[in-house]
Design a protein around this motif. Structure first.
Motif, short mmCIF file in Angstrom:
data_model
loop_
_atom_site.label_atom_id
_atom_site.label_comp_id
_atom_site.label_asym_id
_atom_site.label_seq_id
_atom_site.Cartn_x
_atom_site.Cartn_y
_atom_site.Cartn_z
N ILE A 152 -6.39 191.80 6.86
CA ILE A 152 -5.58 191.33 7.97
C ILE A 152 -4.90 190.05 7.53
CG2 ILE A 152 -5.52 190.73 10.41
CD1 ILE A 152 -6.56 193.58 9.83
N SER A 153 -3.59 190.10 7.34
CA SER A 153 -2.89 188.94 6.80
C SER A 153 -1.59 188.70 7.56
CB SER A 153 -2.63 189.12 5.30
OG SER A 153 -2.23 187.90 4.71
N ALA A 154 -0.79 187.77 7.05
CA ALA A 154 0.43 187.35 7.75
C ALA A 154 1.33 186.60 6.77
CB ALA A 154 0.08 186.46 8.94
N PRO A 155 2.56 186.32 7.16
CA PRO A 155 3.43 185.51 6.30
C PRO A 155 3.03 184.04 6.24
CG PRO A 155 4.72 186.90 7.76
CD PRO A 155 3.31 186.93 8.26
N ALA A 156 2.30 183.55 7.26
CA ALA A 156 1.97 182.13 7.31
C ALA A 156 0.82 181.92 8.29
CB ALA A 156 3.19 181.32 7.78
N SER A 157 0.28 180.72 8.30
CA SER A 157 -0.73 180.36 9.29
C SER A 157 -0.10 180.30 10.68
CB SER A 157 -1.34 179.00 8.94
OG SER A 157 -1.97 179.03 7.68
N GLY A 158 -0.93 180.46 11.69
CA GLY A 158 -0.46 180.30 13.07
C GLY A 158 0.26 181.50 13.64
N THR A 159 0.14 182.65 13.00
CA THR A 159 0.86 183.83 13.49
C THR A 159 0.00 184.74 14.36
OG1 THR A 159 0.33 184.98 11.45
CG2 THR A 159 2.46 183.89 11.55
N GLY A 160 -1.31 184.50 14.41
CA GLY A 160 -2.19 185.30 15.25
C GLY A 160 -3.20 186.15 14.50
N LYS A 161 -3.43 185.86 13.22
CA LYS A 161 -4.41 186.64 12.43
C LYS A 161 -5.79 186.61 13.06
CE LYS A 161 -4.24 184.51 8.47
NZ LYS A 161 -3.21 183.48 8.64
N THR A 162 -6.25 185.41 13.44
CA THR A 162 -7.62 185.28 13.92
C THR A 162 -7.80 185.99 15.26
OG1 THR A 162 -7.93 183.19 12.75
CG2 THR A 162 -9.41 183.64 14.58
N THR A 163 -6.82 185.89 16.14
CA THR A 163 -6.91 186.60 17.42
C THR A 163 -7.01 188.10 17.20
OG1 THR A 163 -5.69 184.89 18.62
CG2 THR A 163 -5.71 187.09 19.58
N LEU A 164 -6.15 188.63 16.30
CA LEU A 164 -6.21 190.06 16.02
C LEU A 164 -7.54 190.43 15.37
CD1 LEU A 164 -4.88 192.85 15.89
CD2 LEU A 164 -3.96 192.21 13.64
N MET A 165 -7.97 189.64 14.40
CA MET A 165 -9.22 189.94 13.70
C MET A 165 -10.39 189.99 14.66
SD MET A 165 -10.66 190.41 10.68
CE MET A 165 -12.21 190.15 9.77
N LEU A 166 -10.54 188.97 15.49
CA LEU A 166 -11.67 188.94 16.42
C LEU A 166 -11.58 190.06 17.44
CD1 LEU A 166 -12.05 185.09 17.06
CD2 LEU A 166 -13.30 186.54 15.44
N GLY A 167 -10.36 190.33 17.91
CA GLY A 167 -10.19 191.42 18.86
C GLY A 167 -10.55 192.77 18.26
#
Length: 441
Positions: free
Chosen positions: A8-23
């Motif tokens: 689970i990744s993204a172009p940058a920090s602050g895009t919502g990775k952690t919310t998606l991961m935990l969900g």
């Protein structure tokens, strides 16, 4: 058998990775799917949230500081799970300039080496079809990294979603989920990132909310079907030279930053970890061989620590005849004093002469390589260690004997050497500003 996985990744920090991961972790768990979580990179806060959401211990895996065999051994902990989900750090390809133990620290290294396709979380606020160009660039950047699809985050309306989907269809990129704008799922932050899992009084409710939100807006069956990289059995290779047979470990909201793989590695090598809480005014177990003070937020609890007489006297007695080591926040607590952000000085343990200040903030961040001038618990003089430093404390004075030669990921010398001091009774007190991840040059 090691199950298939996704990064689970993204172009940058602050895009919502952690919310998606935990969900995803909480939603799959609710469906009876056993998910093994990992965290790519040196973040020591996210794994605790992963563990709470999944019910399985989460481990950091890092290509700059860990050899490939160590990463394989940690991934071996996924035996018995149905799926692996690894959360990336920063942007997918973000790492350091010079290669480390098995890569440059980028999440893409882990995805490529493990064969895990990437689910890219895209913040689509302020754009529409153009977002597809970003996704296409990520798809094409490295031939050894596969893009499974994207999850669109912060979508403003059905019309906005339709426009973004048009671009994705033109680029041939699969949309696995669409998350509408919603502020309620965001987790509180402070100067070092997310507030610790142990400080979240309503963590169960937050995770349940994230699970229902993600389950409603992500095609979880399609996402799971996209997982790849199933491998033959890998025996968990967690053994790490412990700092002692019986380890007194400070563990509370002031001292919580210790990498899970280290604790698991010490225990796998036969060591016993004996937790104690300085914030509850507890002293280290007198029968322990060594005392380890991890990093954390001592600056937020400086007054409590200064007044904890049982902790203070117990630490001083223990240090007379036994080794004591502190990392970052633990190192600061071993020092003579700590100035909080309001400018108030609090007396610390005084086992070292270190004085630090949060009234004069200076940002320190990055990988560290250390060559020890003196032995510390678990590593002899001359040993080479890899770790990571992340804090805002300013050093006012660091008068004791330098502990190590420290360089950053580019090989440049770092002035924060750590220090050590021998005690009259034969003990030794040592500390560094970096968190140990692994041994190795």
């Amino acid at each position: 058998m090691i199950p298939p996985g996704l990064m689970i990744s993204a172009p940058a920090s602050g895009t919502g990775k952690t919310t998606l991961m935990l969900g995803l972790l909480a939603a799959f768990r609710a469906k009876g799917v056993e998910v093994q979580p990992f965290k790519s990179g040196p973040d020591y806060i996210d794994p605790a949230f992963h563990t709470a959401a999944s019910g399985r211990a989460s481990y950091n895996i890092d290509s700059w500081s860990m050899e490939a065999a160590r990463i394989d051994g940690l991934v071996g902990n996924a035996q018995g799970a149905d799926l692996i989900l690894a959360e990336g750090s920063m942007g997918l390809f973000d790492g350091v300039a010079i290669q480390g133990a098995s890569g440059n620290g980028a999440s893409a290294d882990i995805a490529a080496n493990m064969g895990w396709p990437v689910v890219l979380v895209l913040d689509v606020s302020g754009a529409a079809q153009s977002v597809a160009a970003t996704a296409l660039g990520f798809k094409m950047m490295r031939p050894d990294v596969t893009l499974a699809g994207v999850v669109l985050n912060r979508v403003a309306s059905p019309r906005h979603e339709a426009l973004v989907r048009v671009g994705m269809e033109q680029a041939g990129i699969k949309v696995l989920g669409v998350l509408p704008r919603r502020s309620e799922v965001t987790l509180p932050e402070r100067h070092l990132g997310l507030v610790q899992a142990g400080e979240q009084e309503n963590l169960a409710e937050v995770l349940a909310d994230a699970a229902s939100f993600v389950a409603e807006h992500v095609d979880m069956d399609a996402l799971r079907a996209a997982a790849e990289g199933a491998r033959a059995n890998i025996a968990p290779a967690l053994k790490i030279t412990p700092p002692g047979q019986r380890i007194a470990l400070a563990q509370d909201n002031a001292f919580a930053f210790v990498y899970p793989h280290l604790l698991a590695g010490w225990r796998a090598a036969g060591a016993e970890v004996i937790p104690f809480s300085p914030l509850r005014d507890e002293a280290p177990d007198s029968s322990a061989d060594i005392c380890w003070l991890p990093g954390g937020y001592p600056e937020l609890h400086a007054g409590t620590l200064a007044a904890a007489e049982t902790f203070r006297s117990g630490m001083r007695t223990f240090a007379e005849t036994n080794p004591v080591h502190g990392e970052c926040g633990g190192y600061m607590a071993l020092g003579a004093g700590l100035v909080d952000k309001e400018g108030n000085r609090h007396e610390m343990l005084g086992l070292l002469g270190l004085e630090t200040s949060f009234a004069k903030r200076k940002f320190h961040l990055g990988y560290r390589r250390a060559t020890l001038n003196a032995a510390i618990p678990g590593a002899g003089s001359g040993a080479q260690l890899r770790g990571h430093e992340f804090h805002y404390a300013t050093i006012l004075q660091e008068p004791d004997t330098p502990l190590a030669k420290i360089t950053d990921s580019n090989g440049l010398t770092v002035p924060e050497t750590g220090t050590y001091r021998r005690t009259a009774g034969g003990g030794q007190v040592s500390g560094t500003f970096f968190h140990l991840i692994a041994e190795g040059a």
